[in-house]
Design an enzyme around this catalytic site. Structure first.
Site, short mmCIF file in Angstrom:
data_model
loop_
_atom_site.label_atom_id
_atom_site.label_comp_id
_atom_site.label_asym_id
_atom_site.label_seq_id
_atom_site.Cartn_x
_atom_site.Cartn_y
_atom_site.Cartn_z
N MET A 266 0.84 -1.20 0.00
CA MET A 266 0.00 0.00 0.00
C MET A 266 0.87 1.24 0.00
O MET A 266 1.80 1.37 0.79
CB MET A 266 -0.93 0.01 1.22
CG MET A 266 -1.83 1.23 1.30
SD MET A 266 -2.95 1.35 -0.12
CE MET A 266 -3.15 3.12 -0.22
N HIS A 300 6.25 -0.32 -7.94
CA HIS A 300 4.84 0.07 -8.10
C HIS A 300 4.43 1.07 -7.02
O HIS A 300 3.85 2.13 -7.31
CB HIS A 300 3.97 -1.18 -8.02
CG HIS A 300 2.51 -0.95 -8.24
ND1 HIS A 300 1.87 -1.28 -9.40
CD2 HIS A 300 1.55 -0.44 -7.43
CE1 HIS A 300 0.59 -0.98 -9.31
NE2 HIS A 300 0.37 -0.46 -8.11
N GLU A 301 4.75 0.75 -5.78
CA GLU A 301 4.32 1.62 -4.68
C GLU A 301 5.06 2.95 -4.70
O GLU A 301 4.47 4.00 -4.43
CB GLU A 301 4.53 0.92 -3.34
CG GLU A 301 3.83 -0.42 -3.21
CD GLU A 301 2.37 -0.40 -3.61
OE1 GLU A 301 1.68 0.60 -3.32
OE2 GLU A 301 1.90 -1.38 -4.22
#
Length: 854
Positions: A266, A300-301
């Site tokens: 996240m 990605h994060e």
């Protein structure tokens, strides 16, 4: 007359500007107390305050120093404050005292646990707010366009570590011995990006990345597994700063490896949370795929720090662009981080997975209206991530890397610290490039499905036609919309090779049903989708196809050969090609040495294997061995010092194909020997062979092997090793052992974040998947109570592989009475694909069996 209140969107009469939040978790009691002061701008006089709160006990609400009455509406997850006097336009202050529970559902403010070296259970209090779970941690305006500054203070016992979005600014000791830790203010951001973690954790020494300190936070005893994650993180952060042309928008980066986490990771600003296996890793014993997973997710994060955190979608209908862009950027970054991985070629597998869903009548448009939190949960799917990322790659390849990046930079600079709609990105790229980007991309974003581009030669002209590609087998469910003929603006890349060997590249923007291209000669060899990055499938007429699969096959780029194989298997599922024809086509790849082409072959061959009964399997296995054994012989079983990682990975794949799909006894025996060697000393065998032979032993093993796998899961040295042995429990070819694997998933030993995926593997078991499915049905209520809600639909995904005559009715009847509201659209796609697979078996199995006999 009272105006109607939107049950999902808060009024815009009051806007939060700043939150000052103090939280004190009690790790032993699984509870927390909190106080929050929210500075708000009143833009329209109001007698009512509405904000979000759920699963909290509210004790007092003060507005501008005066106590106010309130109610909690559980149905709308709102705290409604009835003001004693209307608020005037201007600035006001809202102070709230509250308490809550550290839940076990891995959302909001929740408990994560691990056992220390003495076997004692330790507790971490941590958070997961996306999409709408910040309201379970503190009262707030929990919608993405209500951006504000957050000042966080955490109070904790001595001996614990506290981490939040900002850097620690002060630390004081209270009279009761607890520490009061205050963190610097964040930039203006959305509530779903707020994070705070308290627990018995350790942090690595910081790595300096252009002046930004980066640490990796982990449970004690795992510091030796932090090096690779930090290496990737430092590289990606610096690379993104250069790519975006904007400094990282926060003051520090903490990467946190958590024992319990429902998602993969996240993108909380400055406080990014991960599953342990997606951050902690030993390069000496991990496979290329496991290393790539870590690199992908970390990249990605970090990509989100700009695209998502700095610039944020206005509402959840835009989440696809956040995730699609981060998916695109993770691949771009990893392709630079490890060029030898050929990351964009691997992305073909991800694009194919998106094709599979988008070939269904029950697919959806990439963007669609989202009103409720449940609908927003449905956006986190393969069409958001993989199709969205593939469309951005196609756009980048059409424009060129520089023009695409210039448009992205313009977009980020225009909208920093603000909220946007999807069209804002298209407009920025259009302004930067001068191309009709919005018109092109709207044709892909707002209609479901994708095109099949048919190529044929008429005289000396190449004729290109587009139509929607769809799987066969569920015609009764075809909607009127799917029968219509949609038109996409398709950037088609062509490679034209004359009989004399002259090669020319050509781009066509196909904006109608059909167009023509002059070839100059009828015998020109044509590659449609040259470079392999278009989001469409290709069908060649006979002459064009024969040129490609003949002598020209070796001249094609690997990604183009991949697409040939992938398109051929899709044609089988669509009823355009028979399974026996595919098998004969695949046998033309005996000389193939590219990993990714072989991955596509393996997908198709396993699909063919699902169509057969046991009587036909030996003849099929002989064909598999004849196809795959030569490639394994060329590589050999022993890695060489000079071979690259992908060669090692190909060896592992071919071992699996020959030993498991081909059932070759010699390969099974050699795999067993290597497995036993690696079981004693994992470093003595190449990690790719360790992984492959583990699966071979599982598929051929007995109860003793099963028990050894369970033991290694319990005592594995790394998160990857533990998961490898856990997931292998679903591969055993024994009904009793699959039943034990299912029971083990519910034993309490397997974390709830992993148990659904063990059950997923068991349902996918070719021989015993129906047994595992019955187990899931019988324990449905327990699983829904215990497992994170976002994992339920993923757990049952393999029911689509149950393709027997009675399976479709059985599965459909169950889900008609047991819906999955948070994954309703995905479930409808799973059920349709099951019908498609059953129709394929009914259509092709007899003909395939006859072809194998002859």
């Amino acid at each position: 007359m009272t105006p109607e209140v939107d049950p999902f969107r808060l009024p815009r009469t009051v806007l939060p500007r700043r939150y000052d939040l103090q939280l004190e978790p009690d790790l032993d009691a699984a509870s927390f107390t909190g106080t929050i002061t929210i500075t708000v701008d009143v833009v329209e006089s109001t007698s009512t305050l509405m904000l979000n709160a759920d699963e909290l006990e509210i004790h007092t609400v003060d507005v501008d120093g005066l106590d106010q009455p309130f109610v909690l509406d559980d149905s709308t997850e709102r705290l409604v404050v009835s003001l004693s006097a209307p608020l005037s336009v201007g600035t006001s202050s809202v102070a709230i005292n509250f308490t809550g529970t550290l839940n076990d559902k891995l959302r909001g403010f929740y408990r994560s646990t691990f056992n220390d070296e003495d076997g004692n259970q330790r507790v971490i209090a941590t958070t997961q707010m996306q999409a709408t779970d910040a309201r379970r941690a503190f009262p707030c305006w929990d919608e993405p366009d209500f951006k504000a500054v957050f000042g966080v203070t955490l109070v904790h016992e001595h001996g614990l570590l506290a981490v939040s979005n900002g850097a620690e600014s002060s630390r004081t000791r209270r009279d009761d011995g607890k520490w009061v830790v205050r963190f610097n203010d964040t930039m203006v951001m959305s509530t779903y990006l707020v994070a705070f973690v308290v627990g018995p954790l350790e942090a690595s020494d910081p790595v300096d990345v252009n002046g930004t300190p980066m640490r990796l936070v982990h449970v004690p005893g795992k510091g030796h597994l932090t090096g690779f994650g930090l290496e990737v993180g430092a590289f990606a952060l610096g690379w993104f700063e250069e790519y975006y042309g904007i400094r990282y928008p926060a003051e520090k980066v903490d990467l946190l490896a958590l024992p319990d986490f429902a998602a993969g990771a996240m993108e909380n600003l400055g406080c990014i949370t991960f599953r342990e296996n997606l951050l902690l890793l030993d390069p000496a014993t991990s496979t290329q795929g496991e290393q790539q997973n870590v690199a992908d997710v970390v990249s990605h994060e970090l990509a989100h720090m700009w695209f998502g955190d700095l610039v944020t979608m206005r509402w959840w209908n835009g989440i696809w662009l956040n995730e699609a862009f981060a998916t695109f950027m993770e691949v771009e970054a990893c392709d630079v981080f490890r060029p030898s991985w050929k990351r964009w070629e691997f992305f073909s597998m991800e694009r194919s997975a998106a094709f599979d869903v988008d070939s269904l009548d029950s697919t959806r448009s990439v963007e669609f209206e989202v009103r409720s939190p449940e609908e927003s949960a449905g956006m986190f799917d393969i069409l958001t991530y993989q199709k969205g990322g593939a469309l951005l790659r196609m756009l980048q390849q059409y424009l060129g890397t520089e023009r695409f990046r210039d448009g992205v930079r313009l977009y980020l600079n225009k909208h920093s610290y603000a909220n946007t709609e999807t069209s804002d990105l298209w407009d920025a790229i259009e302004e930067s490039s001068g191309e009709p980007i919005r018109k092109m991309m709207d044709s892909w974003i707002w209609q479901p499905g994708y095109p099949l581009i048919s190529a044929s030669v008429v005289g000396t002209k190449l004729v290109l036609r587009q139509e929607r590609f769809a799987f066969a087998g569920d015609e009764a469910a075809r909607s009127e919309a799917s029968i219509l003929a949609p038109v996409w603006l398709v950037p088609v890349h062509l490679q034209l090779t004359s009989a004399a060997g002259a090669v020319m590249s050509h781009k066509v923007l196909l904006d109608s049903d059909e167009t023509t291209v002059e070839l100059g000669a009828a015998d020109t060899t044509v590659v449609v989708n040259a470079g392999g990055h278009g989001f469409y499938r290709t069908h060649y007429d006979g002459p064009l196809r024969s040129r490609l699969v003949g002598e020209a096959l070796g001249a094609l780029a690997p990604i183009e050969r991949y697409n040939l194989v992938d398109d051929a298997w899709a044609a089988v599922v669509a009823g355009r090609l028979t399974a026996s024809d595919f098998l004969r086509f695949a046998e033309g790849f005996t000389d193939e040495d590219d990993l990714y082409v072989w991955q596509a072959l393996a997908v198709g061959l396993r699909g063919v294997g699902r169509l057969l009964d046991e009587d036909s399997r030996p003849a099929f296995q002989e064909r598999i061995i004849a196809l795959a054994q030569p490639g394994l012989d060329r590589l050999g079983w022993e890695p060489t010092e000079s071979e690259d990682e992908l060669a090692s990975k190909l060896r592992g794949l071919l071992v699996s194909v020959v030993a498991v799909l081909g059932g070759n006894k010699a390969a099974q025996a050699r795999s067993r020997a290597l497995f036993e060697q690696a079981f004693i000393d994992p470093t003595s065998v190449n990690p790719e062979l360790v992984s492959a032979t583990t699966m071979v032993v599982a598929s051929t093993g007995d109860a003793r092997d099963f028990d050894r796998f369970v033991d290694r899961f319990r005592n594995g040295a790394t998160p990857q090793e533990q998961l490898r042995y856990l997931m292998a429990l679903g591969e055993f070819d024994d009904a009793e052992l699959i039943r034990r694997a299912c029971e083990f998933a519910l034993s309490g030993e397997v974390k709830t974040q992993n148990a659904p995926f063990l059950l997923n593997r068991a349902i996918a078991n070719r021989a015993h998947g129906a047994l595992a499915w019955r187990f899931v049905r019988e324990h449905w209520t327990q699983m829904n109570n215990d497992f994170p809600s976002n994992t339920i639909v993923r757990m049952v995904d393999p029911v689509k592989l149950l393709n027997g005559p009675t399976d479709v009715a059985d599965v459909g009847a169950f889900f008609s009475e047991h819906p999955i509201p948070q994954g309703a659209k995905t479930l409808s796609q799973i059920l349709e694909r099951q019908r498609v697979n059953a129709a394929l078996r009914a259509r092709d199995s007899d003909e395939l069996a006859e072809a194998l006999r002859s």
